[in-house]
Motif scaffolding. Structure first.
Motif, PDB file in Angstrom:
ATOM      1  N   THR A   7       0.822  -1.209   0.000  1.00 30.11           N
ATOM      2  CA  THR A   7       0.000   0.000   0.000  1.00 30.11           C
ATOM      3  C   THR A   7       0.861   1.267   0.000  1.00 30.11           C
ATOM      4  O   THR A   7       0.409   2.320  -0.458  1.00 30.11           O
ATOM      5  N   ASP A   8       2.090   1.155   0.491  1.00 36.55           N
ATOM      6  CA  ASP A   8       2.992   2.315   0.432  1.00 36.55           C
ATOM      7  C   ASP A   8       3.296   2.682  -1.013  1.00 36.55           C
ATOM      8  O   ASP A   8       3.471   3.866  -1.345  1.00 36.55           O
ATOM      9  N   LEU A   9       3.359   1.697  -1.879  1.00 34.17           N
ATOM     10  CA  LEU A   9       3.603   1.963  -3.301  1.00 34.17           C
ATOM     11  C   LEU A   9       2.399   2.673  -3.924  1.00 34.17           C
ATOM     12  O   LEU A   9       2.565   3.557  -4.763  1.00 34.17           O
ATOM     13  N   TYR A  10       1.200   2.314  -3.506  1.00 41.59           N
ATOM     14  CA  TYR A  10       0.006   3.000  -4.000  1.00 41.59           C
ATOM     15  C   TYR A  10       0.004   4.452  -3.541  1.00 41.59           C
ATOM     16  O   TYR A  10      -0.322   5.363  -4.311  1.00 41.59           O
ATOM     17  N   ARG A  11       0.367   4.652  -2.291  1.00 36.01           N
ATOM     18  CA  ARG A  11       0.422   6.020  -1.772  1.00 36.01           C
ATOM     19  C   ARG A  11       1.468   6.846  -2.518  1.00 36.01           C
ATOM     20  O   ARG A  11       1.240   8.002  -2.858  1.00 36.01           O
ATOM     21  N   ALA A  13       2.519   6.387  -5.550  1.00 34.34           N
ATOM     22  CA  ALA A  13       2.020   6.649  -6.902  1.00 34.34           C
ATOM     23  C   ALA A  13       0.979   7.764  -6.890  1.00 34.34           C
ATOM     24  O   ALA A  13       0.957   8.621  -7.783  1.00 34.34           O
ATOM     25  N   TRP A  14       0.129   7.789  -5.881  1.00 36.54           N
ATOM     26  CA  TRP A  14      -0.903   8.824  -5.745  1.00 36.54           C
ATOM     27  C   TRP A  14      -0.241  10.194  -5.616  1.00 36.54           C
ATOM     28  O   TRP A  14      -0.586  11.136  -6.331  1.00 36.54           O
ATOM     29  N   VAL A  15       0.712  10.292  -4.704  1.00 33.13           N
ATOM     30  CA  VAL A  15       1.414  11.560  -4.484  1.00 33.13           C
ATOM     31  C   VAL A  15       2.146  11.986  -5.756  1.00 33.13           C
ATOM     32  O   VAL A  15       2.095  13.152  -6.155  1.00 33.13           O
ATOM     33  N   GLN A  16       2.806  11.061  -6.410  1.00 25.59           N
ATOM     34  CA  GLN A  16       3.563  11.376  -7.614  1.00 25.59           C
ATOM     35  C   GLN A  16       2.648  11.852  -8.733  1.00 25.59           C
ATOM     36  O   GLN A  16       2.987  12.784  -9.468  1.00 25.59           O
ATOM     37  N   ALA A  17       1.484  11.247  -8.877  1.00 23.46           N
ATOM     38  CA  ALA A  17       0.551  11.654  -9.927  1.00 23.46           C
ATOM     39  C   ALA A  17       0.070  13.092  -9.713  1.00 23.46           C
ATOM     40  O   ALA A  17       0.032  13.897 -10.655  1.00 23.46           O
ATOM     41  N   VAL A  18      -0.282  13.420  -8.483  1.00 25.18           N
ATOM     42  CA  VAL A  18      -0.732  14.789  -8.195  1.00 25.18           C
ATOM     43  C   VAL A  18       0.422  15.774  -8.388  1.00 25.18           C
ATOM     44  O   VAL A  18       0.237  16.856  -8.950  1.00 25.18           O
ATOM     45  N   ARG A 132      -3.896  13.330  -1.256  1.00 23.89           N
ATOM     46  CA  ARG A 132      -2.461  13.497  -1.475  1.00 23.89           C
ATOM     47  C   ARG A 132      -1.829  14.193  -0.277  1.00 23.89           C
ATOM     48  O   ARG A 132      -0.773  13.807   0.205  1.00 23.89           O
ATOM     49  N   ASN A 133      -2.483  15.230   0.221  1.00 19.90           N
ATOM     50  CA  ASN A 133      -1.948  15.970   1.365  1.00 19.90           C
ATOM     51  C   ASN A 133      -1.937  15.117   2.634  1.00 19.90           C
ATOM     52  O   ASN A 133      -0.998  15.208   3.429  1.00 19.90           O
ATOM     53  N   LYS A 134      -2.956  14.286   2.816  1.00 23.70           N
ATOM     54  CA  LYS A 134      -2.973  13.389   3.980  1.00 23.70           C
ATOM     55  C   LYS A 134      -1.836  12.382   3.885  1.00 23.70           C
ATOM     56  O   LYS A 134      -1.201  12.060   4.888  1.00 23.70           O
ATOM     57  N   ILE A 135      -1.584  11.889   2.682  1.00 21.26           N
ATOM     58  CA  ILE A 135      -0.487  10.942   2.492  1.00 21.26           C
ATOM     59  C   ILE A 135       0.853  11.635   2.741  1.00 21.26           C
ATOM     60  O   ILE A 135       1.699  11.136   3.485  1.00 21.26           O
ATOM     61  N   ALA A 136       1.034  12.790   2.130  1.00 23.42           N
ATOM     62  CA  ALA A 136       2.335  13.465   2.186  1.00 23.42           C
ATOM     63  C   ALA A 136       2.636  14.102   3.542  1.00 23.42           C
ATOM     64  O   ALA A 136       3.793  14.129   3.958  1.00 23.42           O
ATOM     65  N   HIS A 137       1.615  14.593   4.221  1.00 18.16           N
ATOM     66  CA  HIS A 137       1.860  15.367   5.436  1.00 18.16           C
ATOM     67  C   HIS A 137       1.437  14.677   6.732  1.00 18.16           C
ATOM     68  O   HIS A 137       1.843  15.110   7.812  1.00 18.16           O
TER      69      HIS A 137
END
Length: 175
Positions: A7-11, A13-18, A132-137
């Motif tokens: 799931t870290d890889l999904y996160r 990828a999500w951050v990278q896409a945004v 994305r912000n929840k994942i990154a921050h």
């Protein structure tokens, strides 16, 4: 030894896409602004007409090309802006189009999902940026439960597809 969960890889990828959308929009806005600046008889969008530079920047144009100076200046100044949420995206685009925010999003909505409302399109992009912000921050931790929010491969793939569609729609609206 730490282990990476799938799931870290999904996160990631999500951050990278945004982030890719944000980066592309910055580059697109600056490059289109330079084209507009060089098209002397063409009317400038209001937001570009109101763009200000310092006297030092004007003096720099005496020794270097206007394109180079303005490209660097706009890249640096607009680099402080985030083009991830709908209103901010539309604000940035107004440097390079005469269309108002509402018109931009109406046209984007017609391209992406004509059966959906503008508000639904904007809400989807806001949700993607917020996640994305929840994942990154916040490490994607739900503060009520203390656990990470669930994320799946299909959700992530759908998000990446959405962002690609959004970018293509924005390009179409600007052309």
């Amino acid at each position: 030894m730490s282990q990476v969960e799938h799931t870290d890889l999904y996160r990631a990828a999500w951050v990278q896409a945004v982030s890719a959308l944000d980066h592309w929009l910055h580059r697109e806005i600056v490059s289109r602004a330079i084209v507009i600046i060089n098209d002397r008889p063409a009317p400038r969008p209001d937001r570009l007409k109101a763009y200000t530079v310092s006297w030092a920047t004007v003096e720099d144009m005496q020794n270097r090309s206007i394109d180079d100076v303005m490209s660097e200046h706009m890249t640096e100044r607009l680099g402080r802006d985030s083009y991830q949420k709908p209103d901010r995206i539309a604000e940035g685009l107004q440097y390079v189009t005469h269309k108002k925010q509402g018109q931009i999003w109406r046209e984007v909505a017609q391209i992406i999902l004509p059966q959906r409302t503008v508000d639904e399109i904007k809400q989807r992009q806001t949700e993607i940026a917020d996640r994305r912000n929840k994942i990154a921050h916040e490490a994607d931790i739900d503060h009520l439960t203390g656990t990470r929010r669930p994320i799946t491969a299909p959700q992530t793939a759908a998000t990446i597809d959405w962002i690609e569609s959004l970018g293509l729609a924005i390009r179409s609206v600007l052309n």
